[in-house]
Scaffold this motif. Structure first.
Motif, PDB file in Angstrom:
ATOM      1  N   VAL A   1      47.698  32.982  54.979  1.00  0.00           N
ATOM      2  CA  VAL A   1      46.268  32.883  54.697  1.00  0.00           C
ATOM      3  C   VAL A   1      46.097  33.007  53.183  1.00  0.00           C
ATOM      4  N   ILE A   2      45.255  32.179  52.612  1.00  0.00           N
ATOM      5  CA  ILE A   2      44.929  32.266  51.187  1.00  0.00           C
ATOM      6  C   ILE A   2      43.489  32.729  51.063  1.00  0.00           C
ATOM      7  N   VAL A   3      43.273  33.852  50.365  1.00  0.00           N
ATOM      8  CA  VAL A   3      41.923  34.382  50.195  1.00  0.00           C
ATOM      9  C   VAL A   3      41.551  34.374  48.715  1.00  0.00           C
ATOM     10  N   ASN A   4      40.254  34.374  48.466  1.00  0.00           N
ATOM     11  CA  ASN A   4      39.722  34.473  47.108  1.00  0.00           C
ATOM     12  C   ASN A   4      39.088  35.850  46.972  1.00  0.00           C
ATOM     13  N   LYS A   5      39.860  36.827  46.497  1.00  0.00           N
ATOM     14  CA  LYS A   5      39.390  38.203  46.420  1.00  0.00           C
ATOM     15  C   LYS A   5      38.266  38.324  45.386  1.00  0.00           C
ATOM     16  N   PRO A   6      37.131  38.891  45.779  1.00  0.00           N
ATOM     17  CA  PRO A   6      36.065  39.106  44.794  1.00  0.00           C
ATOM     18  C   PRO A   6      36.459  40.192  43.794  1.00  0.00           C
ATOM     19  N   ALA A   7      35.784  40.217  42.671  1.00  0.00           N
ATOM     20  CA  ALA A   7      35.973  41.309  41.710  1.00  0.00           C
ATOM     21  C   ALA A   7      35.475  42.612  42.332  1.00  0.00           C
ATOM     22  N   ASN A   8      36.053  43.736  41.871  1.00  0.00           N
ATOM     23  CA  ASN A   8      35.694  45.075  42.381  1.00  0.00           C
ATOM     24  C   ASN A   8      35.921  45.196  43.878  1.00  0.00           C
TER      25      ASN A   8
ATOM     26  N   MET B   1      41.839  46.022  41.327  1.00  0.00           N
ATOM     27  CA  MET B   1      40.527  46.056  41.966  1.00  0.00           C
ATOM     28  C   MET B   1      39.513  45.235  41.172  1.00  0.00           C
ATOM     29  N   SER B   2      39.565  45.331  39.845  1.00  0.00           N
ATOM     30  CA  SER B   2      38.572  44.661  38.998  1.00  0.00           C
ATOM     31  C   SER B   2      38.805  43.161  38.883  1.00  0.00           C
ATOM     32  N   THR B   3      40.015  42.699  39.210  1.00  0.00           N
ATOM     33  CA  THR B   3      40.389  41.295  39.041  1.00  0.00           C
ATOM     34  C   THR B   3      40.050  40.506  40.297  1.00  0.00           C
TER      35      THR B   3
ATOM     36  N   TYR C   1      40.217  49.326  28.731  1.00  0.00           N
ATOM     37  CA  TYR C   1      40.782  48.994  27.424  1.00  0.00           C
ATOM     38  C   TYR C   1      39.789  48.271  26.504  1.00  0.00           C
ATOM     39  N   GLY C   2      38.565  48.107  26.953  1.00  0.00           N
ATOM     40  CA  GLY C   2      37.544  47.446  26.143  1.00  0.00           C
ATOM     41  C   GLY C   2      36.189  48.072  26.393  1.00  0.00           C
ATOM     42  N   LYS C   3      35.205  47.243  26.696  1.00  0.00           N
ATOM     43  CA  LYS C   3      33.849  47.726  26.956  1.00  0.00           C
ATOM     44  C   LYS C   3      33.409  47.309  28.355  1.00  0.00           C
ATOM     45  N   THR C   4      32.736  48.229  29.037  1.00  0.00           N
ATOM     46  CA  THR C   4      32.291  47.990  30.399  1.00  0.00           C
ATOM     47  C   THR C   4      31.172  46.948  30.441  1.00  0.00           C
ATOM     48  N   GLU C   5      31.278  46.025  31.392  1.00  0.00           N
ATOM     49  CA  GLU C   5      30.191  45.098  31.706  1.00  0.00           C
ATOM     50  C   GLU C   5      30.083  45.024  33.229  1.00  0.00           C
ATOM     51  N   GLN C   6      29.321  44.064  33.718  1.00  0.00           N
ATOM     52  CA  GLN C   6      29.105  43.968  35.159  1.00  0.00           C
ATOM     53  C   GLN C   6      30.416  43.734  35.902  1.00  0.00           C
ATOM     54  N   ARG C   7      31.326  42.985  35.287  1.00  0.00           N
ATOM     55  CA  ARG C   7      32.615  42.749  35.910  1.00  0.00           C
ATOM     56  C   ARG C   7      33.678  42.482  34.846  1.00  0.00           C
ATOM     57  N   LEU C   8      34.930  42.645  35.230  1.00  0.00           N
ATOM     58  CA  LEU C   8      36.054  42.260  34.377  1.00  0.00           C
ATOM     59  C   LEU C   8      36.209  40.749  34.446  1.00  0.00           C
ATOM     60  N   HIS C   9      36.232  40.113  33.286  1.00  0.00           N
ATOM     61  CA  HIS C   9      36.319  38.651  33.243  1.00  0.00           C
ATOM     62  C   HIS C   9      37.785  38.200  33.295  1.00  0.00           C
ATOM     63  N   LEU C  10      38.420  38.504  34.416  1.00  0.00           N
ATOM     64  CA  LEU C  10      39.803  38.118  34.666  1.00  0.00           C
ATOM     65  C   LEU C  10      39.890  37.626  36.103  1.00  0.00           C
ATOM     66  N   HIS C  11      40.464  36.425  36.282  1.00  0.00           N
ATOM     67  CA  HIS C  11      40.441  35.770  37.596  1.00  0.00           C
ATOM     68  C   HIS C  11      41.773  35.058  37.831  1.00  0.00           C
ATOM     69  N   ALA C  12      42.385  35.319  38.988  1.00  0.00           N
ATOM     70  CA  ALA C  12      43.615  34.618  39.390  1.00  0.00           C
ATOM     71  C   ALA C  12      43.214  33.239  39.883  1.00  0.00           C
ATOM     72  N   GLN C  13      43.324  32.267  39.001  1.00  0.00           N
ATOM     73  CA  GLN C  13      42.719  30.955  39.223  1.00  0.00           C
ATOM     74  C   GLN C  13      43.611  30.000  40.013  1.00  0.00           C
ATOM     75  N   LEU C  14      44.924  30.069  39.791  1.00  0.00           N
ATOM     76  CA  LEU C  14      45.842  29.116  40.402  1.00  0.00           C
ATOM     77  C   LEU C  14      47.054  29.843  40.965  1.00  0.00           C
ATOM     78  N   LEU C  15      47.507  29.400  42.155  1.00  0.00           N
ATOM     79  CA  LEU C  15      48.673  29.984  42.807  1.00  0.00           C
ATOM     80  C   LEU C  15      49.479  28.872  43.461  1.00  0.00           C
ATOM     81  N   SER C  16      50.747  28.757  43.066  1.00  0.00           N
ATOM     82  CA  SER C  16      51.643  27.750  43.657  1.00  0.00           C
ATOM     83  C   SER C  16      52.800  28.458  44.338  1.00  0.00           C
TER      84      SER C  16
END
Length: 567
Positions: free
Chosen positions: A373-380, A415-417, A533-548
């Protein structure tokens, strides 16, 4: 500042329009209250303009003398505690962690919980005793006789081993010769048949005696050198043991001096506070951070704590990631047990980490067959159950596929990614996919928005990582104990002070991409919204975009791709 208490600092502009918080700050995860921000900004102005002491933070300071540039660059954590005094007047207290300008008491700042550097403190004399023993140890360990005797003993033992081995080989040859002679007894006279075995036995005994003699000779030679070496090493071991005892005694004496109050007036020392810690031992510099100093002084002076914040001032340490003027939570290793006691009895904000941010959030499935199964995990959203929250990709998949076997989870995302994860529906499939990750035949591409403009088009970051033992789950860059971590990156776009990057992790260390982006030896630009390691915002702007991956049943290469909500 107040005339009655010079450490009670009045706001230099009106804060009457800022409402007070309903509860006190939860110190391990917070957004600074506007009052704490006002106090921090006023303290920062003081740091820029004061001339009472000199410390090189690595930032420009007004009226800074040229001599300041010759001092080592050391950034520091500072803290502010907004309080009310007995007259209901609002102001704040300021503190720094550890020492500043080689001092732990400076004008404007609250004092340490215990001043080990004061003239009448026992610490100086007893620490001098530890230093004296350390000096004696250094002298003994650098004694040329120690190295000479050690090398001489190694050489003698090597020669002994070689001579003994050589004689053993000679004994084997002698034994073969005697065996040949015994086999030819029938060709000898009757007298020779009687005397030859006796002679051969005598030769065998003689060989054994000679071997023992060689061993004894070398043992004597080595023993003489060993005795001289033992005389030195025993003296070294004795001083080491003595230093350890003196140091432990001093350490426990210090622990007893660090006594912390809470709002009820209850006092506990470090030994009591850390008795339930994993190793039941306070870590180095426990109690020297800004937060406990601030609360201690407030309780001592009958001030009412309102809100608190800590920020980093100056250049980042080599191993950690600290951004100038950024706000940071209190550390876990040293401060959590202390503040747990000090805040007991106060009305404190709830721990947001106990709340499940994934409650009511869907977990999209992008692909499904009988094997994966391939899922798209939401942030947080947790990949696996945590200490306080069980809702996770694992628990959702377990509920969705109750007949699945094995651990389900093949790899994890922070969790944040957000982004792509592959789930295995059987033990065999899991094993197959795990081997692909171990062999690094899986292609993973992340997309990240960076807080800064990247000038180069691509690059590779290689910085070894290990956990920060005093502040888990944060990671440190550590050449000595860190594990190899490597990331290749490519710039996608740069706009309005932000950069969009593709990140390809060649290894899979905890927080690897976040640290490699934020660390000054990496990109020196944190990922947008990175609360560690930076400044808090609504979410961490890091996303696992591609998986082969290679499908574990069909062996067909499969590639999945899904865009992030911040692209």
């Amino acid at each position: 500042m107040s005339e009655l208490d010079p450490r009670f600092i009045q706001f230099n502009e009106s804060v009457a329009d800022i409402p007070l918080p309903e509860k006190f700050t939860f110190p391990f995860f917070y957004q600074p209250h506007p009052l704490a921000i006002k106090a921090s900004e006023q303290l920062q102005q003081h740091l820029m303009h004061q001339t009472d002491w000199q410390h090189n933070f690595g930032v420009t300071q007004s009226h800074a003398p040229e001599a300041l540039q010759s001092l080592p660059v050391i950034g520091k954590m500072f803290g502010v505690l907004v309080v009310k005094d007995a007259h209901n007047q609002l102001g704040f207290l300021a503190a720094f962690s550890g020492k500043v300008a080689d001092q732990n008491i400076l004008p404007y700042f609250v004092p340490p919980v215990f001043d080990m550097l004061s003239q009448d403190s026992f610490f100086k004399d007893e620490y001098e005793a530890v230093n004296t023993l350390s000096h004696q140890l250094t002298v003994l360990q650098s004694d040329p006789n120690l190295a000479s005797l050690t090398e001489n003993l190694k050489l003698l033992m090597l020669k002994a081993e070689q001579e003994i081995a050589q004689f053993r080989q000679q004994m084997i040859e002698n034994r073969k010769t005697r065996k040949t002679k015994r086999s030819s007894l029938t060709n000898l006279t009757e007298d020779e048949q009687k005397t030859l075995p006796i002679e051969l036995s005598r030769q065998s005994v003689q060989d054994k005696h000679q071997l023992n003699s060689i061993k004894a000779s070398w043992e004597h030679k080595c023993g003489l050198v060993q005795q001289q070496l033992d005389a030195l090493t025993n003296q070294i071991d004795s001083i080491k043991q003595q230093r350890k005892q003196v140091s432990n005694t001093l350490q426990h004496k210090l622990f007893a001096q660090y006594r912390f109050l809470n709002i009820r007036g209850e006092s506990r020392d470090l030994t009591h506070i850390f008795k339930d810690a994993p190793n039941q031992q306070p870590p180095a510099a426990a109690g020297e951070c800004a937060a406990p100093k601030l609360l201690q002084y407030a309780f001592q002076q009958q001030f009412t704590p309102i809100t608190m914040a800590e920020f980093w001032w100056g250049e980042s340490p080599k191993s950690e990631i600290k951004q100038h003027k950024n706000y940071y939570p209190a550390c876990h290793g040293k401060c959590r047990p202390i503040l747990g006691h000090m805040l007991d009895g106060m009305n404190v904000d709830e721990n947001p980490l106990l709340n499940n941010p994934a409650e009511g959030v869907e977990l999209p499935i992008l692909y499904q067959d009988p094997y994966i199964v391939i899922v798209n995990k939401p942030a947080n959203f947790l990949s696996v159950p945590g200490k306080n929250i069980t809702d996770s990709v694992y628990s959702r998949m377990k509920q969705r596929f109750p007949n699945a076997t094995g651990p389900l989870i093949v790899h994890r995302l922070d969790m944040s990614t957000s982004g792509l994860m592959v789930i295995a529906l059987s033990k065999e499939v899991n094993k197959h996919l795990v081997q692909q990750f171990i062999a690094r035949t899986v292609t993973k591409r992340y997309i990240a928005k960076i807080d800064g403009e990247v000038t180069e088009d691509s690059g590779t970051i290689s910085l070894p990582l290990r956990v920060d033992l005093d502040d888990r789950p944060k990671q440190l860059v550590c050449d000595e104990h860190g594990k190899h971590a490597e990331t290749f990156w490519q710039k996608v776009t740069t706009k309005s002070g932000k950069s969009l990057l593709h990140l390809y992790p060649k290894t899979g260390r905890t927080h690897q991409l976040r640290v490699h982006c934020a660390h000054h030896q990496g990109l020196n630009m944190p990922i947008l919204g990175d609360d560690l390691y930076g400044k808090t915002e609504q979410r961490l702007h890091l996303h696992a975009q591609l998986l082969s991956i290679t499908h574990p049943h069909t062996n067909v290469a499969m590639t999945f791709e899904v865009n992030a909500d911040f692209e």
